[in-house]
Scaffold this active site. Structure first.
Site, mmCIF file in Angstrom:
data_model
loop_
_atom_site.group_PDB
_atom_site.id
_atom_site.type_symbol
_atom_site.label_atom_id
_atom_site.label_comp_id
_atom_site.label_asym_id
_atom_site.label_seq_id
_atom_site.Cartn_x
_atom_site.Cartn_y
_atom_site.Cartn_z
ATOM 1 C CD GLU A 142 -3.238 -0.419 0.277
ATOM 2 O OE1 GLU A 142 -2.855 0.862 -0.274
ATOM 3 O OE2 GLU A 142 -4.079 -1.197 -0.450
ATOM 4 C CD GLU A 190 0.800 18.120 -0.662
ATOM 5 O OE1 GLU A 190 1.528 18.935 -0.523
ATOM 6 O OE2 GLU A 190 -0.455 18.712 -0.537
#
Length: 242
Positions: A142, A190
């Protein structure tokens, strides 16, 4: 996985005989040889029976012999056999297991991300554990997918149970190993290493349940278990264990 659908055209008066034969001979034989029954259905007028089998591989299908085929043929008028491919796993899980990590670089900064659908807050990167993965494998995958960096997974901080969403989130300490930040734009808005501390955490992590677990990590706690509800955030059970 591969799937086989068998559709039998029968006369209504043969339905009971077909059902007895299926449960007495076909089902035990298929189970013994490695097949899984997805389901068996009959139309309301009892003129058509549909059976779907699942096989883990083509090899398993090929060795699944049907020694009772001749007897079975005497029970139905016609039979059609088709092979199917699954388009996805649509089973809704009872609970979801997710992992995240408090990832520090050599300067002691912490890697945080802003997710597109939660852009009001920063959070530690992570995501849902997939079938067949260990927790550590899921966390490394992940983090790599979301941020492009490689990590080494350390000790587990705690288990955080979201009672509202049926979600278990497991938080680990982790260390940055290498790679340049390259976000996954479909999911991540971001990502950055920030000088995160207890004093400034509220300016980054605005959601209370996310902030609480990150505070546990910053303060060096481990073996924590917390159960909470959302909207409003309320701790049901919480604390460091042992």
């Amino acid at each position: 996985m591969m799937y086989k659908r068998q559709t039998y055209e029968i006369t209504p008066e043969m339905y009971e005989a077909c059902t007895v034969f299926f449960h007495t001979y076909v089902l035990p034989n298929q189970f013994t040889q490695g097949a899984t029954l997805v389901g068996r259905w009959v139309t309301a007028d009892k003129t058509e029976i549909t059976v779907i089998w699942e096989y883990t591989s083509h090899e398993v299908y090929e060795r699944t012999e049907h020694p009772y085929a001749e007897e079975e043929r005497s029970l139905y008028r016609s039979m059609k056999e088709e092979f199917l491919e699954s388009t996805d796993n649509y089973a809704y899980p009872t609970h979801i297991v997710a992992v995240s990590g408090l990832i520090r670089n050599e300067q002691g900064e912490v890697l945080l991300v802003q997710v597109n659908n939660r852009s009001d807050t920063w959070e530690t990167p992570g995501g849902q554990v997939e079938r067949g993965e260990t927790l550590e494998e899921a966390l490394r995958r992940e983090v790599k997918e979301e941020t492009g960096v490689d990590i080494a997974v350390g000790e587990m901080i705690g288990v955080y149970q979201n009672m509202t969403m049926g979600l278990y989130s497991i938080l680990f300490q982790a260390t940055y190993v290498g790679g340049e930040i390259a976000i996954q734009p479909e999911e991540i808005k971001e990502a950055a290493f920030v000088p995160l501390t207890i004093d400034n955490i509220a300016s980054y992590i605005t959601r209370p349940h996310m902030r609480k677990r990150t505070e546990d990590a910053l303060q060096g706690r481990n073996n924590v278990y917390e159960a909470f509800t959302l909207q409003p955030y309320k701790t049901v059970v919480g604390g460091e264990r042992g």
